[in-house]
Scaffold this active site. Structure first.
Site, PDB file in Angstrom:
ATOM      1  N   LEU A  40     -14.762  16.041  26.397  1.00  0.00           N
ATOM      2  CA  LEU A  40     -15.708  17.102  26.023  1.00  0.00           C
ATOM      3  C   LEU A  40     -16.950  16.409  25.510  1.00  0.00           C
ATOM      4  CD1 LEU A  40     -16.586  20.037  25.145  1.00  0.00           C
ATOM      5  CD2 LEU A  40     -15.422  19.568  22.993  1.00  0.00           C
ATOM      6  N   GLY A  48     -25.283  20.874  18.404  1.00  0.00           N
ATOM      7  CA  GLY A  48     -25.601  21.701  17.238  1.00  0.00           C
ATOM      8  C   GLY A  48     -26.074  23.091  17.596  1.00  0.00           C
ATOM      9  N   TYR A  89     -12.850  20.558  15.637  1.00  0.00           N
ATOM     10  CA  TYR A  89     -11.696  21.223  16.243  1.00  0.00           C
ATOM     11  C   TYR A  89     -10.930  22.062  15.227  1.00  0.00           C
ATOM     12  CZ  TYR A  89     -12.423  18.382  20.404  1.00  0.00           C
ATOM     13  OH  TYR A  89     -12.955  17.831  21.534  1.00  0.00           O
TER      14      TYR A  89
HETATM   15  C1  LIG Z   1     -18.613  16.959  19.208  1.00  0.00           C
HETATM   16  C2  LIG Z   1     -19.434  17.835  20.146  1.00  0.00           C
HETATM   17  C3  LIG Z   1     -18.623  18.174  21.391  1.00  0.00           C
HETATM   18  C4  LIG Z   1     -19.736  19.147  19.376  1.00  0.00           C
HETATM   19  O1  LIG Z   1     -20.503  19.993  20.231  1.00  0.00           O
HETATM   20  P1  LIG Z   1     -21.762  20.776  19.628  1.00  0.00           P
HETATM   21  O2  LIG Z   1     -22.250  21.723  20.654  1.00  0.00           O
HETATM   22  O3  LIG Z   1     -22.719  19.818  19.068  1.00  0.00           O
HETATM   23  O4  LIG Z   1     -21.062  21.558  18.415  1.00  0.00           O
HETATM   24  P2  LIG Z   1     -21.311  23.062  17.959  1.00  0.00           P
HETATM   25  O5  LIG Z   1     -22.767  23.354  17.875  1.00  0.00           O
HETATM   26  O6  LIG Z   1     -20.495  23.991  18.772  1.00  0.00           O
HETATM   27  O7  LIG Z   1     -20.733  22.949  16.495  1.00  0.00           O
HETATM   28  C5  LIG Z   1     -19.976  23.930  15.917  1.00  0.00           C
HETATM   29  C6  LIG Z   1     -19.676  23.538  14.478  1.00  0.00           C
HETATM   30  O8  LIG Z   1     -18.960  22.305  14.424  1.00  0.00           O
HETATM   31  C7  LIG Z   1     -19.671  21.380  13.615  1.00  0.00           C
HETATM   32  N1  LIG Z   1     -19.624  20.068  14.261  1.00  0.00           N
HETATM   33  C8  LIG Z   1     -20.130  19.739  15.460  1.00  0.00           C
HETATM   34  N2  LIG Z   1     -19.894  18.441  15.722  1.00  0.00           N
HETATM   35  C9  LIG Z   1     -19.247  17.958  14.643  1.00  0.00           C
HETATM   36  C10 LIG Z   1     -18.757  16.686  14.312  1.00  0.00           C
HETATM   37  N3  LIG Z   1     -18.877  15.638  15.120  1.00  0.00           N
HETATM   38  N4  LIG Z   1     -18.132  16.556  13.133  1.00  0.00           N
HETATM   39  C11 LIG Z   1     -18.001  17.599  12.284  1.00  0.00           C
HETATM   40  N5  LIG Z   1     -18.446  18.835  12.537  1.00  0.00           N
HETATM   41  C12 LIG Z   1     -19.071  19.010  13.711  1.00  0.00           C
HETATM   42  C13 LIG Z   1     -21.102  21.877  13.570  1.00  0.00           C
HETATM   43  O9  LIG Z   1     -21.732  21.484  12.371  1.00  0.00           O
HETATM   44  C14 LIG Z   1     -20.937  23.362  13.658  1.00  0.00           C
HETATM   45  O10 LIG Z   1     -20.673  23.914  12.379  1.00  0.00           O
HETATM   46  P3  LIG Z   1     -21.448  25.250  11.895  1.00  0.00           P
HETATM   47  O11 LIG Z   1     -21.162  26.303  12.962  1.00  0.00           O
HETATM   48  O12 LIG Z   1     -20.832  25.541  10.575  1.00  0.00           O
HETATM   49  O13 LIG Z   1     -22.877  24.867  11.877  1.00  0.00           O
HETATM   50  C15 LIG Z   1     -20.765  17.200  20.520  1.00  0.00           C
HETATM   51  O14 LIG Z   1     -21.518  16.950  19.360  1.00  0.00           O
HETATM   52  C16 LIG Z   1     -20.645  15.914  21.325  1.00  0.00           C
HETATM   53  O15 LIG Z   1     -20.567  15.964  22.541  1.00  0.00           O
HETATM   54  N6  LIG Z   1     -20.651  14.762  20.667  1.00  0.00           N
HETATM   55  C17 LIG Z   1     -20.621  13.472  21.373  1.00  0.00           C
HETATM   56  C18 LIG Z   1     -19.337  13.242  22.131  1.00  0.00           C
HETATM   57  C19 LIG Z   1     -18.136  13.524  21.277  1.00  0.00           C
HETATM   58  O16 LIG Z   1     -18.059  13.135  20.114  1.00  0.00           O
HETATM   59  N7  LIG Z   1     -17.206  14.224  21.865  1.00  0.00           N
HETATM   60  C20 LIG Z   1     -16.009  14.625  21.146  1.00  0.00           C
HETATM   61  C21 LIG Z   1     -15.009  15.014  22.125  1.00  0.00           C
HETATM   62  S1  LIG Z   1     -13.463  14.542  21.465  1.00  0.00           S
END
Ligand SMILES: CC(C)(COP(=O)(O)OP(=O)(O)OC[C@H]1O[C@@H](n2cnc3c(N)ncnc32)[C@H](O)[C@@H]1OP(=O)(O)O)[C@@H](O)C(=O)NCCC(=O)NCCS
Length: 128
Positions: A40, A48, A89
């Site tokens: 993902l 964000g 998650y």
């Molecule tokens: C982790 C990832 C998938 C999250 O997707 P995103 O679209 O940025 O996240 P969202 O906007 O849906 O976030 C939803 C909530 O989770 C929180 N959140 C997002 N990423 C987070 C992280 N790495 N750690 C903690 N909280 C996180 C956000 O603060 C948000 O909280 P809020 O609704 O209270 O503001 C994305 O940042 C990403 O692709 N990161 C790089 C690759 C990675 O780490 N992948 C993980 C897969 S295991």
């Protein structure tokens, strides 16, 4: 333009890695059928903005409808990339496996309840 992606595949998890209170209620086969969110990622430009959350909800939706209409699935499993991403998650209802803190699951039943709250107008025949 690709804002993000995830992979979803069929997988299975050893029965004894689930908490005892869950395994008590499951058939005693050595492995439990699950769907697995393997990868993902959201493009930095779109992070964000709830895109990641929407993709996970999409995976839950597909898993619930598959479980209802096609093939039995007990849970949706995700492999977190690092400890830092666990809260992302957990806020969606996933819980950690005891033997592997970077692997989390949400029972289909719990996912269905969450989807009913998030998508109150979803058609019942879709399995939620
Ligand atoms: C982790 C990832 C998938 C999250 O997707 P995103 O679209 O940025 O996240 P969202 O906007 O849906 O976030 C939803 C909530 O989770 C929180 N959140 C997002 N990423 C987070 C992280 N790495 N750690 C903690 N909280 C996180 C956000 O603060 C948000 O909280 P809020 O609704 O209270 O503001 C994305 O940042 C990403 O692709 N990161 C790089 C690759 C990675 O780490 N992948 C993980 C897969 S295991």
């Amino acid at each position: 333009m690709i804002a993000g992606f995830y992979t979803l595949s069929a997988s299975s998890i050893p029965l004894d890695t689930f908490p005892k209170k869950i395994t008590r209620k499951l058939p005693k086969y050595p492995h439990v059928p699950v769907s697995l969110v393997g990868r993902l990622a959201i493009d930095r430009k779109y992070q964000g903005q709830q895109c990641g959350s929407h993709l996970v909800v999409d995976a839950l939706w597909r898993s619930c409808t598959t479980s209802e209409q096609v093939i039995g699935i007990y849970a949706v499993v995700v492999e977190a990339k690092s400890k830092g991403v666990l809260p992302f998650y957990e806020r969606l209802g996933f819980v950690q496996f005891q033997d592997n803190p970077l692997r989390l699951f949400i029972p289909i039943k719990t996912a269905r309840e969450a989807l009913r709250r998030l998508l109150p107008d979803a058609p019942r025949q879709a399995g939620i």
